[in-house]
Design a protein around this motif. Structure first.
Motif, mmCIF file in Angstrom:
data_model
loop_
_atom_site.group_PDB
_atom_site.id
_atom_site.type_symbol
_atom_site.label_atom_id
_atom_site.label_comp_id
_atom_site.label_asym_id
_atom_site.label_seq_id
_atom_site.Cartn_x
_atom_site.Cartn_y
_atom_site.Cartn_z
ATOM 1 N N VAL A 104 19.030 -2.967 6.643
ATOM 2 C CA VAL A 104 18.765 -2.451 8.287
ATOM 3 C C VAL A 104 19.055 -3.731 9.117
ATOM 4 C CG1 VAL A 104 17.110 -0.642 7.741
ATOM 5 C CG2 VAL A 104 16.252 -3.106 8.464
ATOM 6 N N ARG A 105 19.601 -3.370 10.385
ATOM 7 C CA ARG A 105 19.786 -4.288 11.348
ATOM 8 C C ARG A 105 18.372 -4.690 12.022
ATOM 9 N NH1 ARG A 105 23.929 -6.603 13.614
ATOM 10 N NH2 ARG A 105 23.942 -7.215 15.693
ATOM 11 N N ALA A 118 24.430 -0.557 11.565
ATOM 12 C CA ALA A 118 23.243 -0.225 10.356
ATOM 13 C C ALA A 118 22.200 0.508 11.522
ATOM 14 C CB ALA A 118 22.760 -1.116 9.621
ATOM 15 N N PRO A 119 21.443 1.236 11.033
ATOM 16 C CA PRO A 119 20.135 1.653 12.076
ATOM 17 C C PRO A 119 19.216 0.406 12.090
ATOM 18 C CG PRO A 119 20.309 3.301 9.916
ATOM 19 C CD PRO A 119 21.484 2.100 9.928
ATOM 20 N N THR A 120 18.710 0.314 13.314
ATOM 21 C CA THR A 120 17.907 -0.915 13.791
ATOM 22 C C THR A 120 16.389 -0.684 13.766
ATOM 23 O OG1 THR A 120 19.805 -1.251 15.372
ATOM 24 C CG2 THR A 120 17.875 -2.521 15.648
ATOM 25 N N GLY A 173 17.388 4.637 16.835
ATOM 26 C CA GLY A 173 18.327 5.390 16.075
ATOM 27 C C GLY A 173 17.438 6.205 15.171
ATOM 28 N N ASP A 174 17.905 6.745 14.039
ATOM 29 C CA ASP A 174 17.542 7.712 12.993
ATOM 30 C C ASP A 174 16.504 7.309 12.282
ATOM 31 O OD1 ASP A 174 17.252 9.631 11.374
ATOM 32 O OD2 ASP A 174 19.364 10.158 10.918
ATOM 33 N N LEU A 175 15.156 7.813 12.591
ATOM 34 C CA LEU A 175 13.957 7.308 11.825
ATOM 35 C C LEU A 175 14.261 7.642 10.417
ATOM 36 C CD1 LEU A 175 11.115 6.201 11.548
ATOM 37 C CD2 LEU A 175 10.193 8.482 12.088
ATOM 38 N N TYR A 176 14.929 8.866 9.924
ATOM 39 C CA TYR A 176 14.971 9.024 8.529
ATOM 40 C C TYR A 176 15.865 7.810 7.685
ATOM 41 C CZ TYR A 176 13.163 13.604 9.602
ATOM 42 O OH TYR A 176 12.347 14.835 9.890
ATOM 43 N N ALA A 177 17.014 7.588 8.602
ATOM 44 C CA ALA A 177 17.959 6.840 8.135
ATOM 45 C C ALA A 177 17.123 5.231 7.681
ATOM 46 C CB ALA A 177 19.104 6.242 8.851
ATOM 47 N N VAL A 178 16.625 4.739 8.493
ATOM 48 C CA VAL A 178 15.713 3.635 8.561
ATOM 49 C C VAL A 178 14.722 3.763 7.215
ATOM 50 C CG1 VAL A 178 13.931 1.909 9.329
ATOM 51 C CG2 VAL A 178 16.070 2.934 10.940
ATOM 52 N N LEU A 179 14.012 4.781 7.133
ATOM 53 C CA LEU A 179 13.294 4.979 5.860
ATOM 54 C C LEU A 179 13.969 5.020 4.775
ATOM 55 C CD1 LEU A 179 10.496 7.604 7.449
ATOM 56 C CD2 LEU A 179 10.134 5.082 7.284
ATOM 57 N N GLU A 180 15.119 5.729 4.752
ATOM 58 C CA GLU A 180 15.883 5.664 3.361
ATOM 59 C C GLU A 180 16.112 4.447 2.903
ATOM 60 O OE1 GLU A 180 16.768 8.129 1.443
ATOM 61 O OE2 GLU A 180 17.225 9.954 2.514
ATOM 62 N N LEU A 181 16.676 3.367 3.847
ATOM 63 C CA LEU A 181 17.057 2.030 3.754
ATOM 64 C C LEU A 181 15.919 1.379 3.194
ATOM 65 C CD1 LEU A 181 19.819 1.964 6.631
ATOM 66 C CD2 LEU A 181 20.109 2.267 4.142
ATOM 67 N N ILE A 182 14.875 1.315 3.845
ATOM 68 C CA ILE A 182 13.747 0.474 3.417
ATOM 69 C C ILE A 182 12.921 0.834 2.498
ATOM 70 C CG2 ILE A 182 13.752 -0.432 5.944
ATOM 71 C CD1 ILE A 182 10.847 0.768 6.357
ATOM 72 N N SER A 183 13.012 2.217 1.892
ATOM 73 C CA SER A 183 12.062 2.711 0.898
ATOM 74 C C SER A 183 12.020 2.143 -0.401
ATOM 75 C CB SER A 183 12.392 4.162 0.722
ATOM 76 O OG SER A 183 13.537 4.252 -0.024
ATOM 77 N N GLY A 184 13.176 1.586 -0.830
ATOM 78 C CA GLY A 184 13.185 0.721 -2.114
ATOM 79 C C GLY A 184 12.517 -0.674 -1.782
ATOM 80 N N LEU A 185 12.240 -1.222 -0.586
ATOM 81 C CA LEU A 185 11.762 -2.403 -0.570
ATOM 82 C C LEU A 185 10.171 -2.089 -0.334
ATOM 83 C CD1 LEU A 185 13.942 -4.074 2.262
ATOM 84 C CD2 LEU A 185 13.912 -4.450 -0.576
ATOM 85 N N VAL A 186 9.539 -1.139 -0.132
ATOM 86 C CA VAL A 186 8.277 -0.824 0.462
ATOM 87 C C VAL A 186 7.736 0.243 -0.656
ATOM 88 C CG1 VAL A 186 6.625 -0.011 2.122
ATOM 89 C CG2 VAL A 186 8.742 -1.200 2.729
ATOM 90 N N ALA A 206 8.065 12.535 8.804
ATOM 91 C CA ALA A 206 9.282 12.143 8.377
ATOM 92 C C ALA A 206 9.279 11.282 6.883
ATOM 93 C CB ALA A 206 9.776 11.153 9.346
ATOM 94 N N ALA A 207 8.413 10.664 6.669
ATOM 95 C CA ALA A 207 8.321 10.129 5.401
ATOM 96 C C ALA A 207 8.062 10.943 4.294
ATOM 97 C CB ALA A 207 7.315 8.786 5.451
ATOM 98 N N SER A 208 7.261 12.005 4.619
ATOM 99 C CA SER A 208 6.799 13.189 3.665
ATOM 100 C C SER A 208 8.011 14.003 3.414
ATOM 101 C CB SER A 208 5.656 14.021 4.083
ATOM 102 O OG SER A 208 4.583 13.182 4.277
ATOM 103 N N ALA A 209 8.975 14.240 4.416
ATOM 104 C CA ALA A 209 10.011 15.012 4.031
ATOM 105 C C ALA A 209 10.829 14.411 3.222
ATOM 106 C CB ALA A 209 10.832 15.194 5.464
ATOM 107 N N LEU A 210 11.109 13.096 3.396
ATOM 108 C CA LEU A 210 12.083 12.319 2.371
ATOM 109 C C LEU A 210 11.410 12.312 0.874
ATOM 110 C CD1 LEU A 210 13.032 9.384 4.523
ATOM 111 C CD2 LEU A 210 14.452 11.070 3.955
ATOM 112 N N ALA A 211 9.911 12.229 0.927
ATOM 113 C CA ALA A 211 9.248 12.151 -0.396
ATOM 114 C C ALA A 211 9.448 13.556 -1.089
ATOM 115 C CB ALA A 211 7.987 11.704 -0.312
ATOM 116 N N PHE A 212 9.617 14.547 -0.528
ATOM 117 C CA PHE A 212 9.792 15.934 -1.024
ATOM 118 C C PHE A 212 11.334 16.085 -1.406
ATOM 119 C CE2 PHE A 212 5.945 17.382 1.258
ATOM 120 C CZ PHE A 212 5.451 18.134 -0.054
ATOM 121 N N GLU A 213 12.057 15.692 -0.585
ATOM 122 C CA GLU A 213 13.664 15.779 -0.798
ATOM 123 C C GLU A 213 13.993 14.821 -2.018
ATOM 124 O OE1 GLU A 213 15.031 16.409 3.614
ATOM 125 O OE2 GLU A 213 15.451 14.460 2.841
#
Length: 429
Positions: free
Chosen positions: A22-23, A37-39, A73-86, A392-399
């Motif tokens: 992320v930026r 990139a999302p900031t 920017g897009d919260l979902y996009a940032v969560l997607e990008l940092i999920s692998g780190l967290v 938002a994080a839960s939506a990604l976890a289900f997806e």
């Protein structure tokens, strides 16, 4: 001298051993990272202190809830990008102790401490609750439910919309309305339970009364709905009165363990069993079994997690436990089925509808964002941020199949073995 964003990017990449996806924008207005990139916005040095004192999910959550860390920017996009780190580093990822045996990582931490000066631990945001013992007594359960549900009915109206249903909807198509999808979910449950005029339904964890009202109005049953939330009960009773259903629907502030007026023809438990706790789950199942008449049906609608390698080790999601569902516990679907059958139930159908929950959560997030100024006034900026991040994080976890949601239909099959189920049961949709 390097600006704050570039210095921060360099130190974080040195610590993590990977490029930041992320930026970054720092408190001095400087930016660094992949262009376009999302900031992730680090608004002050206090955000770094939170991360240094609580590395990982809880530190990030505290910084977000306090407003020290935000997203442009897009919260979902940032969560997607940092999920692998967290969140998705897995059981084989290096722990912090192992990471800090690396001289470069230790140097990076020293550099971050200098940037975060003075290195004093900030107090947690006031929205955080103290970790409890997960005993799931009646008193602790009342307190946990109050924390989550007594946020204010007006706030929930913003998030949930007119249906006031706080559980996974059932979508006919992705472009359907939330209200139609929630109505279809209530009807799906009613059909699975085979509700008939004159029957008795117990709705455990009845929320704002939507299932009870639907069952009474559309299927002619008498309903007892129980909740531990006084705010929910008051709201549900008014809705029941407005619908002219007070002769068929009773809403109680009551623990399910204290219900003593069975037997019931059917029981619906929708989004409630997550609060029961693993040590109490068999007690929960036996209680509901005892409240049903022979041949009665239970519809247990419950979020589940993926199995772990070591199921004997207790693990908790720090953010969810501290800010969202104190003392909540998720179990794999296999464990749920086993416990229900151990209590005497015959499990007749299991349906996973996890994609439906992802759609539902995205609609709730959109509702919250559209009503943001009012939501903040009704609760607090921190509470509104908790809900935005959690949903938002839960939506990604289900997806991504990190968690699921399952409807389990179980029958109190009598000794004769006659379950009352049709030969081809799945005619409900």
């Amino acid at each position: 001298m390097q600006d704050a964003a570039l210095r921060l990017e360099t130190l974080l990449e040195q610590l993590l051993g990977a490029p930041l996806p992320v930026r970054l924008r720092a408190w001095d207005g400087s930016e660094a990272g992949p262009p376009g990139a999302p900031t992730l916005v680090v608004r002050n040095r206090r955000a770094l202190r939170r991360l240094l004192w609580k590395p990982g999910e809880l530190g990030l959550a505290r910084a977000w809830v306090a407003g020290d860390l935000t997203v442009d920017g897009d919260l979902y996009a940032v969560l997607e990008l940092i999920s692998g780190l967290v969140w998705e580093r897995g059981e084989d990822a290096r722990g912090l102790g192992e990471t800090l045996r690396d001289p470069e990582a230790r140097a990076a931490v020293r550099g971050l401490v200098r940037m975060a000066w003075p290195p004093l631990p900030p107090a947690p945001p006031r929205e955080e609750v103290r970790r409890r013992s997960h005993l799931h007594t009646k008193r602790t359960d009342r307190r946990a439910i109050s924390h989550h549900y007594d946020v204010g009915n007006d706030f929930y109206e913003i998030v949930l919309g007119p249906s006031m249903v706080y559980s996974c909807a059932y979508w006919p198509t992705p472009d359907a309305t939330l209200e139609d999808a929630q109505r279809d979910k209530l009807e799906l449950i009613a059909r699975k339970l085979d509700l008939k005029p004159g029957g008795r339904l117990l709705d455990v964890g009845c929320g704002w009364g939507s299932m009870a009202i639907h069952a009474a109005r559309e299927h002619g049953v008498s309903v007892v709905g129980v909740t531990l939330s006084h705010e929910q009960a008051a709201y549900a009773r008014k809705r029941v009165a407005d619908e002219g259903l007070t002769d068929r629907v009773e809403i109680r502030v009551q623990d399910y363990r204290d219900v003593a007026d069975g037997p019931y023809d059917a029981i619906s438990s929708v989004g409630m069993a997550e609060h029961v706790g693993s040590e109490r789950y068999l007690e929960y199942a036996r209680t509901l079994f005892a409240l049903l008449k022979p041949g009665g049906r239970l519809l247990n609608h419950q979020i589940g997690r993926r199995p772990r390698r070591d199921e004997s080790a207790y693990e908790v999601d720090e953010f969810i436990d501290a800010y969202v569902f104190p003392d909540g516990e998720l179990a794999p679907i296999g464990s749920t089925v086993t416990q229900l059958e151990s209590a005497g139930f015959e499990v007749r159908d299991v349906e996973s509808i996890r994609e439906h929950y992802a759609l539902t959560l995205r609609h709730w997030v959109a509702n919250l964002e559209a009503g943001w100024p009012l939501a903040v006034r009704l609760t607090s900026p921190g509470r509104a941020r908790v809900w935005r991040l959690y949903m938002a994080a839960s939506a990604l976890a289900f997806e991504h199949n990190g968690i699921s949601v399952n409807q389990v239909l179980a029958v109190k099959t009598p000794g004769s073995g006659a379950s009352g189920m049709p030969l081809r049961a799945r005619t409900w949709g």
